[in-house]
Design a protein around this motif. Structure first.
Motif, PDB file in Angstrom:
ATOM      1  N   LEU A 157      -6.758 -40.779  33.297  1.00  0.00           N
ATOM      2  CA  LEU A 157      -8.049 -40.130  32.152  1.00  0.00           C
ATOM      3  C   LEU A 157      -8.833 -41.167  31.822  1.00  0.00           C
ATOM      4  CD1 LEU A 157      -5.249 -38.242  29.884  1.00  0.00           C
ATOM      5  CD2 LEU A 157      -6.944 -37.354  30.944  1.00  0.00           C
ATOM      6  N   PRO A 158      -9.937 -40.867  31.542  1.00  0.00           N
ATOM      7  CA  PRO A 158     -10.978 -41.637  31.226  1.00  0.00           C
ATOM      8  C   PRO A 158     -11.051 -42.523  30.115  1.00  0.00           C
ATOM      9  CG  PRO A 158     -12.076 -39.430  31.700  1.00  0.00           C
ATOM     10  CD  PRO A 158     -10.401 -39.238  31.825  1.00  0.00           C
ATOM     11  N   PRO A 159     -11.564 -43.579  29.990  1.00  0.00           N
ATOM     12  CA  PRO A 159     -11.414 -44.308  28.820  1.00  0.00           C
ATOM     13  C   PRO A 159     -11.632 -43.610  27.352  1.00  0.00           C
ATOM     14  CG  PRO A 159     -12.515 -45.727  30.329  1.00  0.00           C
ATOM     15  CD  PRO A 159     -12.378 -44.342  30.842  1.00  0.00           C
ATOM     16  N   THR A 160     -12.789 -42.763  27.347  1.00  0.00           N
ATOM     17  CA  THR A 160     -12.934 -41.970  26.329  1.00  0.00           C
ATOM     18  C   THR A 160     -11.783 -41.159  25.542  1.00  0.00           C
ATOM     19  OG1 THR A 160     -15.310 -41.582  27.184  1.00  0.00           O
ATOM     20  CG2 THR A 160     -14.384 -40.167  25.321  1.00  0.00           C
ATOM     21  N   VAL A 161     -11.010 -40.682  26.489  1.00  0.00           N
ATOM     22  CA  VAL A 161      -9.756 -40.076  26.068  1.00  0.00           C
ATOM     23  C   VAL A 161      -8.708 -40.834  25.307  1.00  0.00           C
ATOM     24  CG1 VAL A 161      -7.769 -38.573  26.703  1.00  0.00           C
ATOM     25  CG2 VAL A 161      -9.951 -38.296  28.060  1.00  0.00           C
ATOM     26  N   TRP A 162      -8.791 -42.177  25.793  1.00  0.00           N
ATOM     27  CA  TRP A 162      -7.956 -43.111  25.185  1.00  0.00           C
ATOM     28  C   TRP A 162      -8.420 -43.344  23.865  1.00  0.00           C
ATOM     29  CZ3 TRP A 162      -2.959 -42.667  27.084  1.00  0.00           C
ATOM     30  CH2 TRP A 162      -2.940 -42.263  28.151  1.00  0.00           C
ATOM     31  N   ILE A 163      -9.783 -43.687  23.777  1.00  0.00           N
ATOM     32  CA  ILE A 163     -10.198 -44.177  22.435  1.00  0.00           C
ATOM     33  C   ILE A 163     -10.234 -43.158  21.479  1.00  0.00           C
ATOM     34  CG2 ILE A 163     -12.533 -44.857  21.592  1.00  0.00           C
ATOM     35  CD1 ILE A 163     -13.106 -46.118  24.339  1.00  0.00           C
ATOM     36  N   VAL A 164     -10.456 -41.806  21.790  1.00  0.00           N
ATOM     37  CA  VAL A 164     -10.395 -40.863  20.828  1.00  0.00           C
ATOM     38  C   VAL A 164      -8.971 -40.570  20.279  1.00  0.00           C
ATOM     39  CG1 VAL A 164     -10.652 -38.393  20.678  1.00  0.00           C
ATOM     40  CG2 VAL A 164     -12.474 -39.554  21.839  1.00  0.00           C
ATOM     41  N   SER A 165      -8.258 -40.771  21.100  1.00  0.00           N
ATOM     42  CA  SER A 165      -6.457 -40.593  20.830  1.00  0.00           C
ATOM     43  C   SER A 165      -6.369 -41.847  19.935  1.00  0.00           C
ATOM     44  CB  SER A 165      -5.846 -40.565  21.995  1.00  0.00           C
ATOM     45  OG  SER A 165      -6.107 -39.345  22.822  1.00  0.00           O
ATOM     46  N   LEU A 166      -6.498 -42.868  20.144  1.00  0.00           N
ATOM     47  CA  LEU A 166      -6.589 -44.228  19.590  1.00  0.00           C
ATOM     48  C   LEU A 166      -7.020 -43.788  17.901  1.00  0.00           C
ATOM     49  CD1 LEU A 166      -5.542 -47.100  18.860  1.00  0.00           C
ATOM     50  CD2 LEU A 166      -7.637 -48.047  19.669  1.00  0.00           C
ATOM     51  N   GLY A 167      -8.161 -43.482  18.018  1.00  0.00           N
ATOM     52  CA  GLY A 167      -9.141 -43.212  16.469  1.00  0.00           C
ATOM     53  C   GLY A 167      -8.115 -42.126  16.086  1.00  0.00           C
ATOM     54  N   ILE A 168      -7.562 -41.027  16.613  1.00  0.00           N
ATOM     55  CA  ILE A 168      -6.923 -40.013  15.912  1.00  0.00           C
ATOM     56  C   ILE A 168      -5.473 -40.567  15.180  1.00  0.00           C
ATOM     57  CG2 ILE A 168      -5.889 -37.919  16.048  1.00  0.00           C
ATOM     58  CD1 ILE A 168      -8.700 -37.827  16.221  1.00  0.00           C
ATOM     59  N   LEU A 169      -5.103 -41.304  16.109  1.00  0.00           N
ATOM     60  CA  LEU A 169      -3.713 -42.044  15.686  1.00  0.00           C
ATOM     61  C   LEU A 169      -3.899 -42.714  14.512  1.00  0.00           C
ATOM     62  CD1 LEU A 169      -0.714 -42.947  16.185  1.00  0.00           C
ATOM     63  CD2 LEU A 169      -1.589 -44.816  17.501  1.00  0.00           C
ATOM     64  N   VAL A 170      -5.025 -43.633  14.476  1.00  0.00           N
ATOM     65  CA  VAL A 170      -5.085 -44.317  13.020  1.00  0.00           C
ATOM     66  C   VAL A 170      -5.387 -43.605  11.868  1.00  0.00           C
ATOM     67  CG1 VAL A 170      -7.060 -45.794  12.014  1.00  0.00           C
ATOM     68  CG2 VAL A 170      -6.073 -46.465  14.321  1.00  0.00           C
ATOM     69  N   VAL A 171      -6.340 -42.354  11.841  1.00  0.00           N
ATOM     70  CA  VAL A 171      -6.588 -41.631  11.145  1.00  0.00           C
ATOM     71  C   VAL A 171      -5.573 -40.745  10.617  1.00  0.00           C
ATOM     72  CG1 VAL A 171      -7.461 -39.594  11.864  1.00  0.00           C
ATOM     73  CG2 VAL A 171      -8.766 -40.398   9.943  1.00  0.00           C
ATOM     74  N   ARG A 172      -4.559 -40.550  11.410  1.00  0.00           N
ATOM     75  CA  ARG A 172      -3.434 -39.563  10.961  1.00  0.00           C
ATOM     76  C   ARG A 172      -2.275 -40.351  10.348  1.00  0.00           C
ATOM     77  NH1 ARG A 172      -3.212 -34.099  11.119  1.00  0.00           N
ATOM     78  NH2 ARG A 172      -0.980 -34.125  11.905  1.00  0.00           N
ATOM     79  N   VAL A 173      -2.297 -41.713  10.660  1.00  0.00           N
ATOM     80  CA  VAL A 173      -1.584 -42.681  10.062  1.00  0.00           C
ATOM     81  C   VAL A 173      -1.889 -42.502   8.409  1.00  0.00           C
ATOM     82  CG1 VAL A 173      -0.629 -45.068   9.796  1.00  0.00           C
ATOM     83  CG2 VAL A 173      -0.642 -44.017  11.917  1.00  0.00           C
ATOM     84  N   GLY A 174      -3.093 -42.703   8.381  1.00  0.00           N
ATOM     85  CA  GLY A 174      -3.573 -42.864   6.875  1.00  0.00           C
ATOM     86  C   GLY A 174      -3.847 -41.552   6.298  1.00  0.00           C
ATOM     87  N   ASN A 175      -3.667 -40.386   6.877  1.00  0.00           N
ATOM     88  CA  ASN A 175      -3.989 -38.883   6.394  1.00  0.00           C
ATOM     89  C   ASN A 175      -2.890 -38.440   5.320  1.00  0.00           C
ATOM     90  OD1 ASN A 175      -5.669 -36.823   5.999  1.00  0.00           O
ATOM     91  ND2 ASN A 175      -4.451 -35.544   7.683  1.00  0.00           N
ATOM     92  N   PHE A 176      -2.979 -39.375   4.072  1.00  0.00           N
ATOM     93  CA  PHE A 176      -1.712 -38.974   3.120  1.00  0.00           C
ATOM     94  C   PHE A 176      -2.319 -37.777   2.119  1.00  0.00           C
ATOM     95  CE2 PHE A 176      -2.059 -43.741   3.436  1.00  0.00           C
ATOM     96  CZ  PHE A 176      -0.960 -43.854   4.428  1.00  0.00           C
ATOM     97  N   LEU A 177      -3.636 -37.476   2.266  1.00  0.00           N
ATOM     98  CA  LEU A 177      -4.084 -36.567   1.128  1.00  0.00           C
ATOM     99  C   LEU A 177      -3.303 -35.151   1.312  1.00  0.00           C
ATOM    100  CD1 LEU A 177      -6.129 -35.755  -1.232  1.00  0.00           C
ATOM    101  CD2 LEU A 177      -7.785 -35.129   0.598  1.00  0.00           C
ATOM    102  N   PRO A 178      -3.098 -34.439   2.369  1.00  0.00           N
ATOM    103  CA  PRO A 178      -2.695 -33.277   2.555  1.00  0.00           C
ATOM    104  C   PRO A 178      -1.242 -33.414   2.180  1.00  0.00           C
ATOM    105  CG  PRO A 178      -4.013 -33.690   4.558  1.00  0.00           C
ATOM    106  CD  PRO A 178      -3.925 -34.864   3.749  1.00  0.00           C
ATOM    107  N   VAL A 179      -0.390 -34.326   2.576  1.00  0.00           N
ATOM    108  CA  VAL A 179       1.018 -34.332   2.419  1.00  0.00           C
ATOM    109  C   VAL A 179       1.331 -34.589   0.960  1.00  0.00           C
ATOM    110  CG1 VAL A 179       2.919 -35.676   2.995  1.00  0.00           C
ATOM    111  CG2 VAL A 179       0.992 -35.172   4.857  1.00  0.00           C
ATOM    112  N   PHE A 180       0.761 -35.397   0.379  1.00  0.00           N
ATOM    113  CA  PHE A 180       1.147 -36.082  -0.861  1.00  0.00           C
ATOM    114  C   PHE A 180       0.311 -35.333  -2.112  1.00  0.00           C
ATOM    115  CE2 PHE A 180       2.904 -39.046   2.021  1.00  0.00           C
ATOM    116  CZ  PHE A 180       4.007 -39.325   1.717  1.00  0.00           C
ATOM    117  N   MET A 181      -0.671 -34.467  -1.724  1.00  0.00           N
ATOM    118  CA  MET A 181      -1.479 -33.990  -2.832  1.00  0.00           C
ATOM    119  C   MET A 181      -0.636 -33.298  -3.988  1.00  0.00           C
ATOM    120  SD  MET A 181      -4.623 -34.257  -3.729  1.00  0.00           S
ATOM    121  CE  MET A 181      -5.384 -33.931  -5.003  1.00  0.00           C
ATOM    122  N   VAL A 182       0.261 -32.461  -3.674  1.00  0.00           N
ATOM    123  CA  VAL A 182       0.888 -31.683  -4.558  1.00  0.00           C
ATOM    124  C   VAL A 182       1.790 -32.675  -5.463  1.00  0.00           C
ATOM    125  CG1 VAL A 182       2.814 -30.151  -4.744  1.00  0.00           C
ATOM    126  CG2 VAL A 182       1.076 -29.708  -3.121  1.00  0.00           C
TER     127      VAL A 182
END
Length: 439
Positions: free
Chosen positions: A19-44
């Motif tokens: 797979l091209p490097p772009t795919v791995w860079i985008v996936s790394l970025g998504i991994l980072v933001v999903r690790v810190g995506n607390f708002l939907p889970v803990f809002m209630v």
């Protein structure tokens, strides 16, 4: 029948490695933001800790849902207008501010406004990231591999983020929301420093239907319509796909609505429900990539149809059982459907979208997902309260209907048959009698 691996049809794992490097860079970025995506889970939990009543908390969550739909539409437009890279950067930078500010205010009106802004901005990046994966890949199998890796990164991030968020929530909700904002800024930095917009590459697609016919010789080529959401929605196959998506997501989200209500009605504990959902998470992490590889050369429509049938029927079977081992068996079924459906749907849409409207197609898809997952809890909860079996029947019928929408329409099948009949056939090679001369 699947195709044998070779130079033109490499094995799925080889496709993943290349797979091209772009795919791995985008996936790394998504991994980072999903690790810190607390708002939907803990809002209630956060709203409850501030003594905000359930009705008011529903308004806050409703504002986030409306923001998600609006953000998807804005993100699709911006991805095509200003480019994928800067759309991701803009989304993450504008998400960080409102997210970090949420724990600083107690007024309900301010909280609703901040959550709406954060919900809108946080979705803008999604169509751009998906469109960038499509731009970076050149074959249907490559796109499927790219979205499978992307999904794997999302699932790993969500699993780690859930644990990390629980730890931070016990320390301070301020730290929780600040951590979310920092994750957004990290993705913005990754996109700004390492991503570049690409010229979309088109390839052969397995999507049913034929491209518009070329004009006769001597006639001028018609002007290409200006890219717009209105133009995108003239695509009959896209409209069919979007309706399928809303129904499929509505059915799937009942795993977080009808299933916990069913567990409680049978006097099982929240820990039991956690174990059941943990089984789903483990299966997805361990098996989704291999299963995606197994079906990578199958017809996308057929795979999507099977995935929707398994999801709908698996959830509908919940109503028959109240014991943990049987409920676990139903989860095996609908999780298999989830794994067949998720990556294939994104790759299917990537093949469907014209190069000039990749962002808009992904924006509409993201909005359809949000609509399905937003309506699911509201309608599903009401239907379950009326009659639990009514909800499980809706799941079964929804799975079958969404499966039917995945298959080629009658008009598409007729078009393909007509095209095949009109296509000139190559002359047959001469037949040589044994021992005769070869001309």
């Amino acid at each position: 029948m699947s195709l044998r691996a070779g130079p033109e049809h490499p094995r799925f794992r080889d496709t993943v490695r290349r797979l091209p490097p772009t795919v791995w860079i985008v996936s790394l970025g998504i991994l980072v933001v999903r690790v810190g995506n607390f708002l939907p889970v803990f809002m209630v939990l956060y709203l409850t800790s501030r003594d905000i009543p359930p009705a008011a908390a529903g308004l806050v969550l409703g504002a986030a849902g409306l923001g998600n739909i609006l953000g998807s539409a804005i993100g699709g437009y911006l991805a095509d207008r200003i480019g994928r890279r800067w759309t991701i950067v803009l989304s993450m930078v504008t998400t960080a501010g409102p997210t970090a500010a949420i724990p600083l205010f107690d007024e309900l009106a301010v909280l609703i406004s901040l959550v709406f802004l954060a919900g809108t901005a946080s979705q803008i990046y999604r169509p751009a990231a998906a469109a960038l994966l499509v731009d970076a890949t050149t074959t249907t199998q490559q796109r499927l591999a790219a979205f499978a890796v992307h999904r794997f990164a999302m699932n790993i991030g969500a699993a780690v983020g859930g644990v990390l968020g629980g730890i931070l929530a016990t320390v301070s909700y301020v730290a929780l929301f600040l951590g979310n904002a920092v994750a957004c800024l990290l993705l913005a930095a990754i996109a700004a420093l390492f991503l570049r917009d690409l010229t979309p590459a088109r390839a052969h697609s397995d999507i049913p239907g034929d491209p518009p016919p070329a004009p006769p010789p001597g006639e001028p080529i018609p002007a290409t319509p200006e890219p717009s959401y209105r133009q995108a929605l003239t695509d009959r196959r896209l409209r069919r796909f979007l309706v399928m998506t809303v129904i499929a997501e509505f059915v799937y989200i009942q795993s977080t609505v009808g299933l916990p209500l069913h567990v409680d009605a049978h006097h099982l504990t929240p820990a039991d429900f956690g174990l059941l959902m943990g089984l789903n998470g483990v299966m997805v992490l361990l098996l989704e990539l291999p299963i995606t590889g197994l079906v990578s050369r199958r017809s996308p429509g057929a795979v999507l149809a099977l995935g929707n049938v398994l999801t709908g029927v698996g959830l509908a079977m919940t109503g028959f059982f109240g014991e943990m081992h049987w409920l676990a068996a139903t989860i095996l079924i609908w999780t298999m459907g989830e794994m067949l459906y998720a990556s294939m749907a994104s790759a299917y849409l990537g093949d469907l979208a014209p190069p000039t409207m990749g962002g808009r197609y992904q924006g509409l898809y993201s909005a359809a997902i949000t609509a399905g997952t937003g309506l699911g809890p509201l309608i599903g909860g009401a239907v379950y309260a009326f009659n639990s079996w009514a909800l499980w029947t809706v799941c079964a019928l929804g799975g079958l209907l969404s499966a039917w929408l995945c298959l080629p329409s009658w008009k598409d099948r007729r078009t393909r048959t007509t095209s095949a009949m009109e296509e000139p056939k190559a002359p047959a090679p001469p037949v040589h009698e044994p021992g005769g001369p070869i001309s």
